[in-house]
Write a protein that holds these residues in place. Structure first.
Motif, PDB file in Angstrom:
ATOM      1  N   VAL A 183      73.436  25.082  47.921  1.00  0.00           N
ATOM      2  CA  VAL A 183      74.762  24.657  48.645  1.00  0.00           C
ATOM      3  C   VAL A 183      75.730  24.889  46.792  1.00  0.00           C
ATOM      4  O   VAL A 183      76.936  25.546  47.363  1.00  0.00           O
ATOM      5  CB  VAL A 183      74.182  22.973  48.211  1.00  0.00           C
ATOM      6  CG1 VAL A 183      76.120  22.210  48.278  1.00  0.00           C
ATOM      7  CG2 VAL A 183      73.792  22.545  49.399  1.00  0.00           C
ATOM      8  N   GLN A 184      74.826  24.731  45.832  1.00  0.00           N
ATOM      9  CA  GLN A 184      75.912  25.219  44.783  1.00  0.00           C
ATOM     10  C   GLN A 184      76.003  26.551  44.858  1.00  0.00           C
ATOM     11  O   GLN A 184      77.342  27.356  44.006  1.00  0.00           O
ATOM     12  CB  GLN A 184      75.274  25.453  43.403  1.00  0.00           C
ATOM     13  CG  GLN A 184      75.401  25.800  42.400  1.00  0.00           C
ATOM     14  CD  GLN A 184      74.342  25.229  40.586  1.00  0.00           C
ATOM     15  OE1 GLN A 184      72.893  25.555  41.011  1.00  0.00           O
ATOM     16  NE2 GLN A 184      74.704  25.408  39.839  1.00  0.00           N
ATOM     17  N   ARG A 185      75.392  27.493  45.073  1.00  0.00           N
ATOM     18  CA  ARG A 185      75.832  29.076  45.233  1.00  0.00           C
ATOM     19  C   ARG A 185      76.860  29.153  46.058  1.00  0.00           C
ATOM     20  O   ARG A 185      77.842  30.385  45.832  1.00  0.00           O
ATOM     21  CB  ARG A 185      74.601  30.085  45.918  1.00  0.00           C
ATOM     22  CG  ARG A 185      73.002  28.982  44.764  1.00  0.00           C
ATOM     23  CD  ARG A 185      73.554  30.981  43.306  1.00  0.00           C
ATOM     24  NE  ARG A 185      72.059  30.152  43.079  1.00  0.00           N
ATOM     25  CZ  ARG A 185      71.787  29.501  42.095  1.00  0.00           C
ATOM     26  NH1 ARG A 185      72.652  28.266  41.222  1.00  0.00           N
ATOM     27  NH2 ARG A 185      70.310  29.375  41.341  1.00  0.00           N
ATOM     28  N   ILE A 186      76.986  28.841  47.310  1.00  0.00           N
ATOM     29  CA  ILE A 186      77.969  28.837  47.968  1.00  0.00           C
ATOM     30  C   ILE A 186      78.809  28.763  47.785  1.00  0.00           C
ATOM     31  O   ILE A 186      80.159  28.899  48.103  1.00  0.00           O
ATOM     32  CB  ILE A 186      77.020  28.365  50.094  1.00  0.00           C
ATOM     33  CG1 ILE A 186      76.083  29.810  50.239  1.00  0.00           C
ATOM     34  CG2 ILE A 186      77.893  28.489  50.788  1.00  0.00           C
ATOM     35  CD1 ILE A 186      75.370  28.703  51.445  1.00  0.00           C
ATOM     36  N   ARG A 187      78.996  27.111  47.320  1.00  0.00           N
ATOM     37  CA  ARG A 187      80.018  26.709  46.665  1.00  0.00           C
ATOM     38  C   ARG A 187      80.719  27.567  45.429  1.00  0.00           C
ATOM     39  O   ARG A 187      82.133  28.029  45.717  1.00  0.00           O
ATOM     40  CB  ARG A 187      80.067  25.280  46.392  1.00  0.00           C
ATOM     41  CG  ARG A 187      79.765  24.474  47.336  1.00  0.00           C
ATOM     42  CD  ARG A 187      80.285  22.119  47.450  1.00  0.00           C
ATOM     43  NE  ARG A 187      81.107  22.721  46.191  1.00  0.00           N
ATOM     44  CZ  ARG A 187      81.496  20.995  46.483  1.00  0.00           C
ATOM     45  NH1 ARG A 187      81.336  19.983  46.646  1.00  0.00           N
ATOM     46  NH2 ARG A 187      83.055  21.114  45.779  1.00  0.00           N
ATOM     47  N   GLN A 188      80.013  27.984  44.967  1.00  0.00           N
ATOM     48  CA  GLN A 188      79.905  29.359  43.737  1.00  0.00           C
ATOM     49  C   GLN A 188      80.625  30.168  43.915  1.00  0.00           C
ATOM     50  O   GLN A 188      81.940  31.158  43.948  1.00  0.00           O
ATOM     51  CB  GLN A 188      79.336  29.649  43.059  1.00  0.00           C
ATOM     52  CG  GLN A 188      78.516  28.208  42.141  1.00  0.00           C
ATOM     53  CD  GLN A 188      77.612  28.829  41.263  1.00  0.00           C
ATOM     54  OE1 GLN A 188      77.036  29.429  42.089  1.00  0.00           O
ATOM     55  NE2 GLN A 188      76.834  28.223  40.493  1.00  0.00           N
ATOM     56  N   PHE A 189      80.580  31.084  45.252  1.00  0.00           N
ATOM     57  CA  PHE A 189      81.456  31.604  45.949  1.00  0.00           C
ATOM     58  C   PHE A 189      82.550  31.766  46.973  1.00  0.00           C
ATOM     59  O   PHE A 189      83.362  33.088  46.723  1.00  0.00           O
ATOM     60  CB  PHE A 189      79.937  32.402  47.200  1.00  0.00           C
ATOM     61  CG  PHE A 189      78.670  33.510  46.209  1.00  0.00           C
ATOM     62  CD1 PHE A 189      78.060  33.099  45.120  1.00  0.00           C
ATOM     63  CD2 PHE A 189      77.658  32.657  47.949  1.00  0.00           C
ATOM     64  CE1 PHE A 189      76.827  33.988  44.401  1.00  0.00           C
ATOM     65  CE2 PHE A 189      76.847  33.883  47.311  1.00  0.00           C
ATOM     66  CZ  PHE A 189      75.936  34.125  45.180  1.00  0.00           C
ATOM     67  N   SER A 190      81.984  30.577  47.305  1.00  0.00           N
ATOM     68  CA  SER A 190      83.769  30.072  48.188  1.00  0.00           C
ATOM     69  C   SER A 190      84.727  30.471  46.997  1.00  0.00           C
ATOM     70  O   SER A 190      85.866  30.768  47.767  1.00  0.00           O
ATOM     71  CB  SER A 190      83.381  28.534  49.049  1.00  0.00           C
ATOM     72  OG  SER A 190      84.416  28.722  49.570  1.00  0.00           O
ATOM     73  N   LYS A 191      84.693  29.571  45.968  1.00  0.00           N
ATOM     74  CA  LYS A 191      85.222  29.543  44.869  1.00  0.00           C
ATOM     75  C   LYS A 191      86.276  30.843  43.942  1.00  0.00           C
ATOM     76  O   LYS A 191      87.588  30.250  43.922  1.00  0.00           O
ATOM     77  CB  LYS A 191      84.933  28.760  44.106  1.00  0.00           C
ATOM     78  CG  LYS A 191      86.083  28.716  42.711  1.00  0.00           C
ATOM     79  CD  LYS A 191      85.222  27.398  41.678  1.00  0.00           C
ATOM     80  CE  LYS A 191      85.967  26.696  40.060  1.00  0.00           C
ATOM     81  NZ  LYS A 191      85.505  26.036  39.188  1.00  0.00           N
ATOM     82  N   LEU A 192      84.980  31.808  44.127  1.00  0.00           N
ATOM     83  CA  LEU A 192      85.619  32.765  43.942  1.00  0.00           C
ATOM     84  C   LEU A 192      86.885  33.450  45.168  1.00  0.00           C
ATOM     85  O   LEU A 192      87.821  34.375  45.384  1.00  0.00           O
ATOM     86  CB  LEU A 192      84.704  33.757  43.406  1.00  0.00           C
ATOM     87  CG  LEU A 192      83.529  33.538  42.196  1.00  0.00           C
ATOM     88  CD1 LEU A 192      81.903  34.433  42.196  1.00  0.00           C
ATOM     89  CD2 LEU A 192      84.565  34.122  41.295  1.00  0.00           C
TER      90      LEU A 192
END
Length: 361
Positions: A183-192
């Motif tokens: 969940v954390q990784r995908i939200r980080q990628f989405s933000k980028l």
């Protein structure tokens, strides 16, 4: 013409099952692509002929086309797909599938339904009856788990079960992966992706300004004794106190603070799901905080000699930057030797500087 009793019975059962599937699981109409719609599903042969830039352009068009139909933001779809690509890199045998644009992997029980007696089922209606995730996104009447449009549309349809908000997105990710790291990784990628509006975020920089005032060699794997015997998981770059330390990548600040071993340290996550670790800092760039987006070459702190003790401990060794890099498997992380990457980034930047000077002379 009248149907026989048996045919009526079969027809009635089919209608009842289809209606039950709609009521129980819900459906989303397959997108209707007009005659002007792009051909977004690529064969393995055609992918081999595309450049990296062309592949990224095709992926972006794919995300945007599914986003237009489902109203799931393209950058969320891109983030999930990129995370799935990184999982395939570290689990190639478990996640093997034919070459395609998308990286999202669903095995047969997930795609067709756990209790579906036909694990190769590609009929969207029967798949929905068994609560499988497979959908027809290309409009050809088939739910093909290796068709780019079908795969991405199926994931978007799953997300829509939970809603459109940020919290809904997080809940959907948790229910799908059951892993807070995912969940954390995908939200980080989405933000980028949302920030930069592009998939091409592969640029890198050497962690220190290019000069003749630093020195380093491969020190990964050498022994360390402070705090118990352990191996050195990085490369030490010796430099003067106060030299700027720079982000090597586009990424998100994941951790910032004191570590008894690394002193004042900072950790940055990139889109390849690699964790960049900068330790023994003298201090941080004052406006930088956890969750911030950083760019290659952006100053994040300064070279120091902090660490090997309680918060604030300094001077137990010569000033240097400890740079480490870790890959995430989805459940655990492990370090690998950053020295080859450092040499590559340094060489690239030196060449760019040299080229720039020639162009202005």
């Amino acid at each position: 013409m009248r149907l026989s009793v048996s045919k009526l019975s079969i027809t009635r059962r089919s209608i009842i099952c289809a209606a039950a599937a709609v009521i129980t699981f819900g459906t989303i109409a397959s997108p209707t692509w007009g005659s002007s719609s792009p051909t977004l599903t690529q064969s393995a042969e055609s992918l081999d002929k595309l450049s990296r830039e062309e592949i990224l352009t095709s992926r972006k068009k794919l995300y945007e086309s599914i986003a237009a139909v489902t109203h799931i933001p393209w950058y969320r779809l891109a983030a999930i797909d990129q995370y799935e690509h990184t999982l395939t890199k570290v689990h190639p045998k478990d996640r093997h599938h034919p070459a395609r644009l998308t990286g999202i992997f669903m095995n047969e029980p997930v795609w067709t339904g756990l209790f579906n007696p036909d694990q190769s089922d590609s009929n969207p209606r029967s798949i929905s009856i068994f609560n499988g995730y497979g959908k027809d996104g290309s409009g050809d009447g088939q739910a093909d788990m290796n068709n780019d449009m079908d795969v991405l549309y199926s994931m978007a349809s799953y997300l829509l079960r939970y809603g459109q908000s940020e919290d809904d997105f997080s809940i959907a990710l948790w229910e799908y992966y059951h892993n807070s790291r995912s969940v954390q990784r995908i939200r980080q990628f989405s933000k980028l992706y949302e920030k930069f509006h592009t998939l091409d975020l592969s640029g890198h920089a050497f962690p220190l300004p290019i000069s003749d005032s630093y020195a380093y060699r491969s020190t990964w794997g050498t022994g360390r004794s402070w705090g118990g015997y352990r191996i050195h998981e990085g490369t030490d770059i010796f430099a003067p106190y106060g030299m700027p330390v720079r982000s090597t990548c586009y990424g998100i600040v994941e951790l910032k603070g004191w570590n008894p071993f690394g002193g004042w340290r900072i950790g940055i996550r990139d889109l390849d799901n690699r964790y960049h670790y900068y330790a023994h800092l003298q201090g941080y760039e004052k406006n930088l905080k956890q969750g911030d987006i950083v760019l290659p070459g952006q100053t994040i702190g300064w070279v120091g000699s902090s660490g090997y003790g309680k918060p604030g401990t300094q001077g137990k060794f010569p000033p240097h930057l400890h740079y480490g890099i870790y890959r995430d498997s989805g459940l655990v992380e492990w370090s690998f030797d950053p020295y080859p990457l450092l040499r590559h980034w340094e060489t690239e930047e030196r060449q760019a500087i040299k080229k720039s000077k020639k162009g202005t002379s």
